[in-house]
Design a protein around this motif. Structure first.
Motif, short mmCIF file in Angstrom:
data_model
loop_
_atom_site.label_atom_id
_atom_site.label_comp_id
_atom_site.label_asym_id
_atom_site.label_seq_id
_atom_site.Cartn_x
_atom_site.Cartn_y
_atom_site.Cartn_z
N GLY A 169 12.90 -63.16 11.81
CA GLY A 169 12.54 -62.96 10.41
C GLY A 169 13.65 -63.52 9.53
N GLU A 170 13.32 -63.72 8.27
CA GLU A 170 14.31 -64.27 7.34
C GLU A 170 15.45 -63.29 7.07
N SER A 171 16.47 -63.82 6.45
CA SER A 171 17.60 -63.00 6.03
C SER A 171 17.10 -61.84 5.16
N GLY A 172 17.55 -60.63 5.47
CA GLY A 172 17.17 -59.47 4.68
C GLY A 172 15.88 -58.81 5.12
N SER A 173 15.26 -59.29 6.22
CA SER A 173 13.98 -58.72 6.61
C SER A 173 14.13 -57.39 7.36
N GLY A 174 15.37 -57.02 7.71
CA GLY A 174 15.58 -55.72 8.35
C GLY A 174 15.87 -55.79 9.85
N LYS A 175 16.19 -56.97 10.34
CA LYS A 175 16.42 -57.14 11.78
C LYS A 175 17.66 -56.39 12.25
N SER A 176 18.77 -56.58 11.52
CA SER A 176 20.01 -55.92 11.95
C SER A 176 19.88 -54.40 11.82
N LEU A 177 19.29 -53.95 10.74
CA LEU A 177 19.11 -52.50 10.56
C LEU A 177 18.30 -51.93 11.73
N THR A 178 17.23 -52.61 12.09
CA THR A 178 16.38 -52.13 13.18
C THR A 178 17.17 -52.06 14.48
N SER A 187 24.79 -47.82 9.00
CA SER A 187 25.94 -47.29 8.26
C SER A 187 25.55 -46.85 6.85
N TYR A 188 26.29 -45.89 6.35
CA TYR A 188 26.09 -45.37 5.01
C TYR A 188 26.16 -46.51 4.00
N PRO A 189 25.32 -46.56 2.98
CA PRO A 189 24.36 -45.54 2.55
C PRO A 189 23.00 -45.64 3.23
N SER A 240 17.18 -63.03 15.95
CA SER A 240 17.50 -64.37 15.50
C SER A 240 16.56 -64.76 14.37
N HIS A 241 16.99 -65.71 13.55
CA HIS A 241 16.03 -66.26 12.58
C HIS A 241 15.58 -67.63 13.05
N ASP A 242 15.92 -67.97 14.29
CA ASP A 242 15.66 -69.29 14.83
C ASP A 242 14.60 -69.20 15.93
N GLY A 296 25.93 -70.11 7.31
CA GLY A 296 25.21 -70.50 8.50
C GLY A 296 23.81 -69.93 8.59
N ARG A 297 23.40 -69.21 7.58
CA ARG A 297 22.04 -68.65 7.63
C ARG A 297 21.06 -69.70 7.14
N ARG A 298 19.83 -69.53 7.52
CA ARG A 298 18.87 -70.56 7.19
C ARG A 298 17.82 -70.06 6.22
N PRO A 341 11.19 -60.26 -0.27
CA PRO A 341 11.36 -59.12 -1.17
C PRO A 341 12.63 -58.35 -0.88
N GLN A 342 13.26 -57.85 -1.89
CA GLN A 342 14.41 -56.96 -1.73
C GLN A 342 13.87 -55.55 -1.52
N PRO A 343 14.64 -54.74 -0.76
CA PRO A 343 14.20 -53.35 -0.62
C PRO A 343 13.99 -52.72 -1.99
N GLY A 344 12.90 -51.98 -2.13
CA GLY A 344 12.64 -51.32 -3.40
C GLY A 344 11.68 -52.08 -4.29
N1 ATP Z 1 23.86 -49.91 5.64
C1 ATP Z 1 23.08 -50.37 4.66
N2 ATP Z 1 22.92 -49.65 3.54
C2 ATP Z 1 22.15 -50.08 2.55
N3 ATP Z 1 21.44 -51.22 2.58
C3 ATP Z 1 21.53 -51.99 3.64
C4 ATP Z 1 22.38 -51.61 4.76
N4 ATP Z 1 22.29 -52.58 5.68
C5 ATP Z 1 21.44 -53.51 5.18
N5 ATP Z 1 20.97 -53.17 3.96
C6 ATP Z 1 19.96 -53.91 3.17
O1 ATP Z 1 18.74 -53.84 3.88
C7 ATP Z 1 18.07 -55.10 3.94
C8 ATP Z 1 17.89 -55.54 5.37
O2 ATP Z 1 19.16 -55.82 5.92
P1 ATP Z 1 19.40 -56.36 7.40
O3 ATP Z 1 20.87 -56.52 7.55
O4 ATP Z 1 18.72 -55.52 8.39
O5 ATP Z 1 18.69 -57.80 7.35
P2 ATP Z 1 18.63 -58.94 8.45
O6 ATP Z 1 17.19 -59.19 8.74
O7 ATP Z 1 19.50 -58.60 9.59
O8 ATP Z 1 19.20 -60.19 7.66
P3 ATP Z 1 20.20 -61.37 8.10
O9 ATP Z 1 19.32 -62.42 8.74
O10 ATP Z 1 20.79 -61.83 6.82
O11 ATP Z 1 21.21 -60.80 9.04
C9 ATP Z 1 18.93 -56.04 3.11
O12 ATP Z 1 18.38 -56.10 1.82
C10 ATP Z 1 20.30 -55.39 3.10
O13 ATP Z 1 20.98 -55.70 1.91
#
Ligand code: ATP
Ligand code: MG
Length: 337
Positions: A40-49, A58-60, A211-213, A266-268, A277-280
């Motif tokens: 998924g694209e940057s910001g899609s929530g991959k790392s959070l998941t 991590s907080y918040p 990955s986004h690739d 290095g992001r694409r 979309p941004q969260p919210g």
């Molecule tokens: N700990 C956090 N607290 C609050 N918001 C967060 C936190 N981590 C990520 N976010 C927000 O949540 C959204 C998803 O972030 P995430 O890092 O999961 O994206 P990603 O898909 O891994 O993107 P990328 O390809 O840039 O790594 C982003 O808008 C990010 O700014």
């Protein structure tokens, strides 16, 4: 039973009275030994998941709904002690930024040895020797000497090898690899992917590869989960998704693969015509509607349920796919070239 089952995961941040949702109703599973890609694209929530699986949001940010079950155990309900053992033994993680997880002031061999001493209960001497063996096993040339290096003295590829040594030291049953090759040049990227797939065969270790690739995902994974705006839009076996993508986002993603441009850090940037979309800011209905070339009025009312249920290939778009032919990919599916 699957090795890992994530169900209805929600991750929010911002004030509790008015939270912003970054990940919503995300669910997928990983079988023992299976390699699943998360794209998924940057910001899609991959790392959070992926961080949620280690309970490392991590907080918040905070997990506010859903369940994550590993081998029958509920990760979100583990005691601090259970969680520590789980992180030390069952699952390894390669983080998106290798610098953030290596301590700059300690030599890499000493850091690895300390981890082994604490996690595997080895003596100091045994831990030192095992650390060097591990560095050697991830392809670090002249490992005894390299073990004496500080993180900044290593190349990006070497640092990533060190991270892989850390993450796999305990022979985990699941490896979470968050963009393990993003910051690397093409040749080093191939070497690291080869190393990861070798480790997979040796250890019969399952992997979630973020990955986004799509090229990287296609070479490494059995299945792929596609995320957009914090939601899963499609999932299925690599070839099914590649040959007949069903969600318009996946189609656009595949169609834009040959036109990737390396963006900031290095992001694409994948898709022309706006930002994800941004969260919210996510409104009712399908999150992709504002950028979807096939959107229609009903799209603001769809629930984004993955359909058909119990199928291996699922999409959150309820409408018949129309043809957006994916362009040919310069890669071999099913093996690192
Ligand atoms: N700990 C956090 N607290 C609050 N918001 C967060 C936190 N981590 C990520 N976010 C927000 O949540 C959204 C998803 O972030 P995430 O890092 O999961 O994206 P990603 O898909 O891994 O993107 P990328 O390809 O840039 O790594 C982003 O808008 C990010 O700014
Ligand atoms: Mg990320």
């Amino acid at each position: 039973m699957s090795l890992l089952t994530v169900d209805s995961l929600r991750i929010e941040f911002g004030p509790t009275s008015n939270p912003l949702t970054a990940v919503d109703r995300v669910g997928f599973s990983i079988e023992a030994g299976e390699v699943v890609g998360l794209i998924g694209e940057s910001g899609s929530g991959k790392s959070l998941t992926s961080r949620a699986i280690m309970r490392l949001v991590s907080y918040p940010g905070r997990i506010t709904d859903g369940s994550i079950i590993f081998d029958g155990r509920s990760i979100l309900e583990m005691s601090p002690r259970e969680l520590r053992d789980f992180r030390a033994r069952d699952v390894g993680m390669i983080f998106q930024d290798p610098f953030s997880s290596l301590n700059p002031v300690y030599r890499v061999g000493a850091q690895l040895a300390e981890t082994l001493r604490v996690n595997a209960g080895l003596s100091r001497r045994a831990a030192r020797n095992t650390a060097v063996e591990l560095l050697d096993s991830v392809g670090i040339p002249d490992a005894p000497r390299r073990a004496m290096s500080y993180p900044h003295e290593l190349s990006g590829g070497m640092r990533q090898r060190v991270m892989i040594a850390f993450a796999t030291a305990a022979k985990p049953r699941l490896l979470l690899a968050d963009e393990p090759t993003t910051a690397l040049d093409v040749t080093t990227q191939k070497q690291i992917l080869t190393l990861l797939s070798d480790m997979r065969h040796d250890n019969t270790m399952a992997m979630l590869l973020v990955s986004h690739d799509f090229g990287v995902i296609a070479q490494m994974c059995d299945r792929v989960v596609v995320m957009y705006g914090g939601r899963i839009v499609e999932s299925g076996q690599i070839l099914d998704v590649y040959e007949s993508p069903r969600h318009p986002y996946t189609k656009t993603l595949l169609a834009s693969v040959p036109h990737l441009e390396v963006g900031e850090r290095g992001r694409r940037r994948l898709i022309p015509g706006g930002q994800p979309p941004q969260p919210g800011t996510i409104q009712q209905g399908c999150v992709f509607t504002p950028r979807c070339s096939q959107s229609r009025e009903e799209c603001t009312r769809v629930s984004m349920t993955l359909e058909p249920p119990d199928s291996l290939h699922q999409s959150a778009c309820p409408f018949e796919p129309t043809s957006v032919e994916p362009m040919p990919l310069p890669l071999v599916i099913g093996g690192v070239t």
